[in-house]
Design an enzyme around this catalytic site. Structure first.
Site, PDB file in Angstrom:
ATOM      1  N   SER A 299      30.869 -35.435  27.096  1.00 28.96           N
ATOM      2  CA  SER A 299      31.467 -34.737  25.959  1.00 28.96           C
ATOM      3  C   SER A 299      31.353 -33.223  26.083  1.00 28.96           C
ATOM      4  CB  SER A 299      30.827 -35.261  24.673  1.00 28.96           C
ATOM      5  OG  SER A 299      31.507 -34.825  23.541  1.00 28.96           O
ATOM      6  N   ASP A 310      37.137 -25.202  36.092  1.00 29.33           N
ATOM      7  CA  ASP A 310      38.576 -24.890  36.097  1.00 29.33           C
ATOM      8  C   ASP A 310      38.841 -23.396  36.175  1.00 29.33           C
ATOM      9  OD1 ASP A 310      39.138 -27.547  35.982  1.00 29.33           O
ATOM     10  OD2 ASP A 310      39.990 -27.545  33.965  1.00 29.33           O
ATOM     11  N   LYS A 324      33.848 -38.549  28.998  1.00 35.56           N
ATOM     12  CA  LYS A 324      34.186 -38.708  27.576  1.00 35.56           C
ATOM     13  C   LYS A 324      35.075 -37.538  27.149  1.00 35.56           C
ATOM     14  CE  LYS A 324      32.252 -39.196  22.924  1.00 35.56           C
ATOM     15  NZ  LYS A 324      32.728 -37.957  22.299  1.00 35.56           N
TER      16      LYS A 324
END
Length: 559
Positions: A299, A310, A324
């Site tokens: 999460s 990223d 998740k």
């Protein structure tokens, strides 16, 4: 009389008007076939409950049945959509704040007792003199049995300021002793440990993303940098199950330029969709970052590690994260209850959603599976590195976790390591400081003798299968000669404890060492000791202090 008739007619007209408007409203509400079916289902459910309550042969606890039906209904959606009845609001508060009323000790079941497995430093349990290894045999005068152990465990929590009476059995003492402890508000540590490693890189272990996590993280980071200008930072998110999305966004914002997209959420209610961007200038825009993750990082942990990956802002080391990619909100419901409900999926800067399990497309038997490979897509980081959706965060450098042998798992399951550590603690008043303590051969030989005295026979999986085969053969009345051969095979497959203790010595020693240290130096001592054997951390220290290697990885040049 005319006046009465006139008024009565007005009333009738008004009643007809109300009924007409009500009918129109009803048609409006149930204009959609789904809405009508929903109303029909509610009516039928109400009728079933009424019939059972009035006519079932025995007394029925209807509220309990409805509660169980509600739980089952939500479990069909996903494991994160949960209803909290009034008697579980304390669990809800613990989930959102990390705070609860209690004694500050971790426990687990051992036969018909509750065993103290960990104690928070300076907690009520610590101040009262409770020790790791103490066995709770009664709470508030009620002795623990197999039937009530779950309920009594819950009773250890309660309102801060209230008393709890514990009857304790301690190693080496014949008679139990009573402890009267006053519960306090216990706040689980968000950041249990920070340090400067090898005089260069900062290290922050973050347990969860609850309220105020980002402020505490920021403060700890500034404190480390004031002690010594950091050459890099290692953020440890292993075993971190996540928490509040905003806290994750705020932590990422400490390291990325203002205006950077960190995460976006998208769901059924379009007005709730939101793009979360860095609102402030970064505190450390150029500090080399390494993030440690494992299969239990989930999460919000994946938002931090995924966003930093990223944006090519951190090197990720460890194992693939949990996967998740779902967002929950908590809404108030009637009678002081709550529902935590999945409302959105989140997408990190490359555009990928890292949700690993597809709850929306179940198999015919109701089971669920991972997102199939055919639906996994490729994305690009800011520097053009390839990353993928549908299965958690894949680390830039994978360090596999060594699985424990079945023998070592059996030692843990049967409390051999735990009980020996308790015995060792009461036989040794003090030990060396954590960084100097080494479990030597002399101590390990004591442990071997301790295990050998135990009557428990360790069996391999093959041995267990042979035992079951022997039982089946006897039940099915096979010839005695065959049964004897099977039992001889079972004996041959049994594990020689002494040989196994030597064979798996290398993996047992770190576990035994940590368990002993915990009794002297609490949780912080355990973390310090774990670092000595931590392969992922060793690699992180190398990467965070080697700027050339660090930049190569983020540029996609990882030789």
């Amino acid at each position: 009389m005319k006046k009465y008739i006139k008024n009565n007619n007005r009333f009738s007209l008004l009643l007809l008007l109300i009924l007409f408007i009500g009918t129109l409203t009803a048609f409006k509400i149930y204009d959609d076939g789904d809405d009508f079916e929903l109303a029909k289902s509610f009516d039928l459910f109400h009728d079933v409950v009424r019939e059972v309550r009035m006519y079932y042969v025995d007394d029925v606890d209807v509220p309990k049945l409805i509660g169980e039906a509600t739980k089952e209904f939500l479990q069909k959606l996903d494991p994160y959509t949960v209803f909290y009845p009034e008697n579980q609001i304390e669990d809800y508060k613990l989930m959102t704040t990390g705070a609860y009323g209690g004694i500050g000790a971790s426990i687990f079941d051992k036969k018909e007792t509750l065993l103290i497995s960990n104690i928070n430093k300076n907690s009520p349990a610590d101040s009262s003199g409770l020790k790791v290894g103490d066995e709770i045999i009664a709470v508030n005068g009620i002795y623990i049995t197999k039937q009530n152990i779950s309920e009594i465990r819950k009773n250890l929590k309660g309102e801060p300021g209230s008393e709890i009476h514990l009857l304790i059995k301690r190693f080496g003492r014949e008679n139990p002793t009573e402890k009267i402890i006053v519960r306090k508000k216990i706040i689980s540590p968000l950041i249990p440990f920070t340090d400067i490693l090898d005089g260069k890189s900062g290290y922050i272990k973050l347990n969860s993303f609850l309220a105020n996590s980002s402020n505490e993280f920021r403060k700890k980071l500034k404190d480390l940098n004031e002690k010594q200008k950091l050459s890099g930072l290692i953020i440890d998110l292993r075993e971190n199950p996540g928490g509040l999305l905003n806290e994750a966004v705020n932590i990422v914002n400490l390291f990325v330029p203002k205006g950077s997209e960190i995460v976006s959420t998208k769901g059924r209610v379009k007005s709730w969709n939101h793009d979360y961007k860095a609102k402030k200038d970064p505190l450390f825009p150029d500090l080399p970052l390494v993030v440690l993750i494992n299969s239990h990082s989930a999460s919000a942990s994946e938002i931090v590690s995924g966003a930093l990956q990223d944006l090519d802002r951190a090197v990720i080391i460890g194992q693939r994260s949990f996967g998740k990619g779902l967002v929950q909100i908590t809404r108030k419901t009637e009678y002081n209850t709550r529902i935590k409900i999945t409302t959105q999926k989140y997408y990190i800067p490359s555009g990928r959603c890292i949700q690993a399990i597809d709850y929306s497309h179940r198999n015919p038997d109701g089971s669920i599976g991972n997102v199939p490979d055919s639906l996994i897509s490729e994305f690009k980081t800011l520097n053009g590195r390839k990353v993928y959706d549908g299965g958690g965060i894949e680390p830039d450098i994978r360090i596999s976790e060594k699985a424990l042998s079945k023998f070592t798992e059996e030692l843990l399951r049967n409390f051999e390591i735990f009980d020996f550590s308790t015995k060792y603690y009461y036989e040794h008043e003090k030990i060396s400081p954590v960084n100097e303590f080494i479990l030597n051969n002399s101590v390990y030989n004591e442990f071997i003798k301790f295990v050998e005295k135990d009557n428990y026979n360790f069996q391999s999986e093959a041995g267990i299968m042979a035992e079951k085969l022997a039982e089946t053969a006897e039940n099915e009345h096979y010839e005695q000669e065959i049964i004897v051969k099977i039992k001889e095979l079972q004996k041959e497959l049994s594990i020689d404890k002494t040989n196994a203790l030597m064979q798996f010595k290398e993996e047992i020693i770190p576990i035994l060492e940590r368990e002993i240290i915990k009794r002297y130096y609490y949780g912080e001592g355990m973390i310090r000791d774990e670092m000595k054997f931590d392969r992922s951390l060793k690699k992180a220290k190398i990467i965070s202090s080697d700027k050339e290697k660090y930049q190569k990885i983020l540029s996609g040049i990882n030789d």
